[in-house]
Design an enzyme around this catalytic site. Structure first.
Site, PDB file in Angstrom:
ATOM      1  N   ASN A 190      24.507  10.236  -5.765  1.00 40.23           N
ATOM      2  CA  ASN A 190      25.183  11.525  -5.600  1.00 40.23           C
ATOM      3  C   ASN A 190      26.467  11.616  -6.406  1.00 40.23           C
ATOM      4  O   ASN A 190      26.923  12.696  -6.733  1.00 40.23           O
ATOM      5  CB  ASN A 190      25.488  11.773  -4.125  1.00 40.23           C
ATOM      6  CG  ASN A 190      24.210  11.950  -3.333  1.00 40.23           C
ATOM      7  OD1 ASN A 190      23.349  12.734  -3.693  1.00 40.23           O
ATOM      8  ND2 ASN A 190      24.057  11.169  -2.275  1.00 40.23           N
TER       9      ASN A 190
ATOM     10  N   ALA B  56      16.633  21.310  -8.161  1.00 45.39           N
ATOM     11  CA  ALA B  56      17.354  22.584  -8.268  1.00 45.39           C
ATOM     12  C   ALA B  56      18.803  22.473  -7.817  1.00 45.39           C
ATOM     13  O   ALA B  56      19.626  23.314  -8.159  1.00 45.39           O
ATOM     14  CB  ALA B  56      16.633  23.661  -7.461  1.00 45.39           C
TER      15      ALA B  56
ATOM     16  N   ARG C 222      28.915  16.537  -6.669  1.00 48.07           N
ATOM     17  CA  ARG C 222      29.749  15.337  -6.524  1.00 48.07           C
ATOM     18  C   ARG C 222      29.808  14.473  -7.793  1.00 48.07           C
ATOM     19  O   ARG C 222      30.616  13.567  -7.901  1.00 48.07           O
ATOM     20  CB  ARG C 222      29.263  14.497  -5.331  1.00 48.07           C
ATOM     21  CG  ARG C 222      29.846  15.003  -4.020  1.00 48.07           C
ATOM     22  CD  ARG C 222      29.335  14.221  -2.847  1.00 48.07           C
ATOM     23  NE  ARG C 222      27.943  14.573  -2.545  1.00 48.07           N
ATOM     24  CZ  ARG C 222      27.166  13.886  -1.706  1.00 48.07           C
ATOM     25  NH1 ARG C 222      27.625  12.810  -1.116  1.00 48.07           N
ATOM     26  NH2 ARG C 222      25.923  14.275  -1.465  1.00 48.07           N
TER      27      ARG C 222
ATOM     28  N   GLY D 162      17.387  25.377   0.572  1.00 50.40           N
ATOM     29  CA  GLY D 162      16.856  24.229   1.297  1.00 50.40           C
ATOM     30  C   GLY D 162      15.571  23.694   0.700  1.00 50.40           C
ATOM     31  O   GLY D 162      14.885  24.371  -0.069  1.00 50.40           O
TER      32      GLY D 162
HETATM   33  C1  UD1 Z   1      17.083  15.375   2.265  1.00 44.09           C
HETATM   34  C2  UD1 Z   1      16.205  15.401   3.501  1.00 44.09           C
HETATM   35  C3  UD1 Z   1      16.543  14.209   4.391  1.00 44.09           C
HETATM   36  C4  UD1 Z   1      16.422  12.922   3.618  1.00 44.09           C
HETATM   37  C5  UD1 Z   1      17.249  12.992   2.330  1.00 44.09           C
HETATM   38  C6  UD1 Z   1      16.977  11.791   1.473  1.00 44.09           C
HETATM   39  C7  UD1 Z   1      15.699  17.713   4.004  1.00 44.09           C
HETATM   40  C8  UD1 Z   1      16.043  18.877   4.836  1.00 44.09           C
HETATM   41  N1  UD1 Z   1      16.406  16.621   4.208  1.00 44.09           N
HETATM   42  O1  UD1 Z   1      18.408  15.580   2.703  1.00 44.09           O
HETATM   43  O2  UD1 Z   1      15.685  14.185   5.522  1.00 44.09           O
HETATM   44  O3  UD1 Z   1      16.843  11.840   4.416  1.00 44.09           O
HETATM   45  O4  UD1 Z   1      16.903  14.155   1.572  1.00 44.09           O
HETATM   46  O5  UD1 Z   1      17.834  11.783   0.383  1.00 44.09           O
HETATM   47  O6  UD1 Z   1      14.793  17.792   3.217  1.00 44.09           O
HETATM   48  N2  UD1 Z   1      16.877  20.711  -3.473  1.00 44.09           N
HETATM   49  C9  UD1 Z   1      16.344  21.785  -4.154  1.00 44.09           C
HETATM   50  N3  UD1 Z   1      16.515  23.024  -3.633  1.00 44.09           N
HETATM   51  C10 UD1 Z   1      17.183  23.243  -2.475  1.00 44.09           C
HETATM   52  C11 UD1 Z   1      17.702  22.119  -1.789  1.00 44.09           C
HETATM   53  C12 UD1 Z   1      17.535  20.873  -2.308  1.00 44.09           C
HETATM   54  O7  UD1 Z   1      15.740  21.638  -5.212  1.00 44.09           O
HETATM   55  O8  UD1 Z   1      17.276  24.402  -2.074  1.00 44.09           O
HETATM   56  C13 UD1 Z   1      16.688  19.367  -4.038  1.00 44.09           C
HETATM   57  C14 UD1 Z   1      18.002  18.711  -4.380  1.00 44.09           C
HETATM   58  O9  UD1 Z   1      18.362  18.964  -5.736  1.00 44.09           O
HETATM   59  C15 UD1 Z   1      17.688  17.250  -4.163  1.00 44.09           C
HETATM   60  C16 UD1 Z   1      16.636  17.248  -3.076  1.00 44.09           C
HETATM   61  O10 UD1 Z   1      16.096  18.560  -3.059  1.00 44.09           O
HETATM   62  O11 UD1 Z   1      17.117  16.657  -5.315  1.00 44.09           O
HETATM   63  C17 UD1 Z   1      17.200  16.892  -1.703  1.00 44.09           C
HETATM   64  O12 UD1 Z   1      18.144  17.861  -1.339  1.00 44.09           O
HETATM   65  P1  UD1 Z   1      19.503  17.503  -0.631  1.00 44.09           P
HETATM   66  O13 UD1 Z   1      20.255  18.754  -0.397  1.00 44.09           O
HETATM   67  O14 UD1 Z   1      20.165  16.412  -1.340  1.00 44.09           O
HETATM   68  O15 UD1 Z   1      18.957  16.999   0.782  1.00 44.09           O
HETATM   69  P2  UD1 Z   1      19.620  15.933   1.715  1.00 44.09           P
HETATM   70  O16 UD1 Z   1      20.654  16.603   2.526  1.00 44.09           O
HETATM   71  O17 UD1 Z   1      19.995  14.741   0.946  1.00 44.09           O
HETATM   72 CA    CA Z   2      20.492  14.029  -1.223  1.00 39.93          CA
END
Ligand code: UD1
Ligand code: CA
Length: 487
Positions: A231, A11, A16, A81
């Site tokens: 990313n 989502a 980036r 999140g």
């Molecule tokens: C997340 C993890 C982190 C891990 C890292 C690995 C959490 C809180 N943190 O961090 O522990 O080391 O991934 O890459 O889970 N996404 C959604 N909806 C949202 C938020 C995110 O679908 O509301 C999806 C993003 O598109 C992505 C994935 O979830 O594919 C991870 O989200 P991202 O925001 O990249 O988390 P990180 O900060 O990388």
């Molecule tokens: Ca990520």
């Protein structure tokens, strides 16, 4: 695995990438990033797969549905999140008991085997939560795995919430987690967003499980690149290079000779046979298939092509073409969609083909355009022949019969048919059908105007050469009736 649910998170915006195309849709080695993840997920044969979409969800949903028609799509309107995303996913299916794996859509190197091993270990250990972790040289940006002095997993702390000391930890969470389904359903509503990012962190479930006295653990993956996400475009290129290296290495182990792995690109869905040889600067793309003993390259790009056993393709560019066994293509050929070359046929130097069926042992050796054509077996097309298929409004077909031999520098004005065993003279413009066995010539007999150079260009080197020439060549007749070339 009894009751396995996989949730794929896709989502997030992926800002980036600086692209109008959503991050997970960017291609790498012939598939989108999420396409690679879904292939790994599919290999586990889960009971259900839920994909969470948000940003550009029309585009992303359509793509996912195409790859996995029985997927459940869950829409996360606002990206609050990973914990929130998984909650949205769980609300859209009836999971019951069993195991839930959560993965991200941007890890193109992920393999089904690794996911399976992770899920099996999670189930065998009867844990509430398992973390697929990895030890990396630069843990920046990742959630760190906190352990007790005894080594038990305690929690995951996100980069932005970590203390300086915690940031030193090099064991990270890959973002891939496994859950007991019942525990996950209970834990999700308890996750808060009182943290540095103001997000609902899925990783908080680890702490929640510990607090409830349940078992948690981490399964460290040796091959951490499998869980690496891209990313931005620089990271995507890095991962693409690594994935290609892995694909090329696998084919070499399976009996393919690759002279220069660094300049050889093979997409994930390409199929090769034993004793194929690939020479430097070659890209085999899409669903290209190459048969035994074929030699491809150097400097060749083939997309969605089928190359027969023992064929030779040199410095060619091809798309949606089928090349027969032991046939020869190139150097410098352009095979456009609908090209079909028969067994031991030839498409030679500076030849462009499109929608053309060229029969067994038929040859188009030099400098020609063959569009919308049917060429019978054993026919030979003279050098510099144009199949004029377009009248400015419509396309038309040309048929050349079996064992026909056509002269050099011909134009076949479609629609036209040249019969079996027929011939054409050099420079013929074929506008009417040529019956089997007939020789077609056009343009009328040649006329020589004697003394033209001396008369009209007196005093020039040309006139001088003409004047001083010895001429004992005999009658004013060329070599053969057709002037055709067969070489
Ligand atoms: C997340 C993890 C982190 C891990 C890292 C690995 C959490 C809180 N943190 O961090 O522990 O080391 O991934 O890459 O889970 N996404 C959604 N909806 C949202 C938020 C995110 O679908 O509301 C999806 C993003 O598109 C992505 C994935 O979830 O594919 C991870 O989200 P991202 O925001 O990249 O988390 P990180 O900060 O990388
Ligand atoms: Ca990520």
């Amino acid at each position: 695995m009894d009751n396995l649910t996989v949730i794929v998170l896709a989502a997030g915006g992926g800002t980036r990438m600086k692209s109008k195309t959503m991050k997970v849709l960017h291609p790498v080695c012939g598939r989108s990033m999420i396409g690679h993840v879904l292939a790994a997920v599919q290999a586990m044969e889960p009971q259900r797969v839920v994909a969470v979409v948000g940003h550009q969800r029309e585009q992303v949903s359509a793509h996912i549905l195409q790859l996995m028609p029985d997927v459940v799509l869950a829409v996360q309107e606002k990206q609050e999140g990973t914990g929130h995303a998984v909650r949205v996913a769980m609300e859209s299916v009836d999971v019951g008991s069993g195991t839930v794996i959560v993965a991200a859509g941007d890890t193109p190197l992920l393999e089904g085997e690794s996911l399976r091993a992770f899920a099996q270990e999670h189930e065998a250990a009867q844990r509430a939560v398992s973390i697929l972790s990895g030890v990396v040289p630069d843990p920046f940006g990742y959630g760190r795995v906190l352990r007790t002095p005894e080594g038990d997993v305690e929690a995951i702390v996100e980069e932005k919430d970590a203390t300086d000391e915690q940031r030193e930890i090099r064991e990270i969470s890959s973002g891939i987690l496994a859950f007991d389904a019942a525990f996950l359903a209970e834990a999700l509503p308890k996750i808060g967003n009182d943290n540095a990012k103001g997000e609902y962190y899925l990783t908080d479930t680890v702490q929640l499980a510990r607090d409830a006295g349940l078992t948690v653990g981490a399964h460290a993956i040796d091959d951490v690149r499998q869980t690496e996400g891209a990313n931005d475009r620089a990271q995507l290129a890095e991962l693409g290079k690594e994935l290609n290296r892995r694909i090329v290495t696998r084919w070499m182990r399976d009996g393919v000779s690759v002279m220069d792995p660094a300049t050889t690109w093979i997409d994930a869905d390409v199929a090769l046979s034993e004793d194929v040889t690939i020479l430097p600067g070659t890209q085999l793309l899409g669903a290209t298939v190459v048969g035994e003993d074929a030699v491809i390259g150097p400097d060749t790009t083939l997309k969605d092509c089928e190359i027969g056993a023992g064929a030779r393709v040199v410095r060619a560019h091809g798309e949606l073409a089928v090349i027969g066994e032991r046939a020869s293509v190139g150097p410098f050929s352009y095979l456009r969609p609908g090209t079909q070359l028969g067994v031991e046929g030839k498409i030679g130097t500076f030849v462009e083909t499109k929608n053309a069926r060229i029969g067994d042992r038929a040859k188009v050796p030099h400098l020609s355009y063959v569009g919308d054509a049917e060429i019978g077996e054993g026919a030979n097309i003279g050098a510099g022949t144009i199949f004029a298929n377009y009248d400015g409004v419509q396309k038309h077909r040309t048929t050349v019969g079996r064992h026909a031999k056509t002269g050099s520098n011909n134009t076949f004005v479609a629609p036209v048919t040249i019969g079996d065993g027929a011939g054409t003279g050099g420079g013929t413009v074929v506008r009417r059908n040529v019956p089997p066995g007939a020789l077609a010539v056009s343009g009328g007999p040649q006329r020589n105007l004697p003394g033209w150079a001396q008369r009209s260009r007196p005093g020039t080197a040309q006139a001088e050469a003409a004047e001083s020439a010895r001429w004992d060549t005999g009658p004013e007749v060329g070599q053969g009736p057709s002037g055709g070339e067969e070489s």
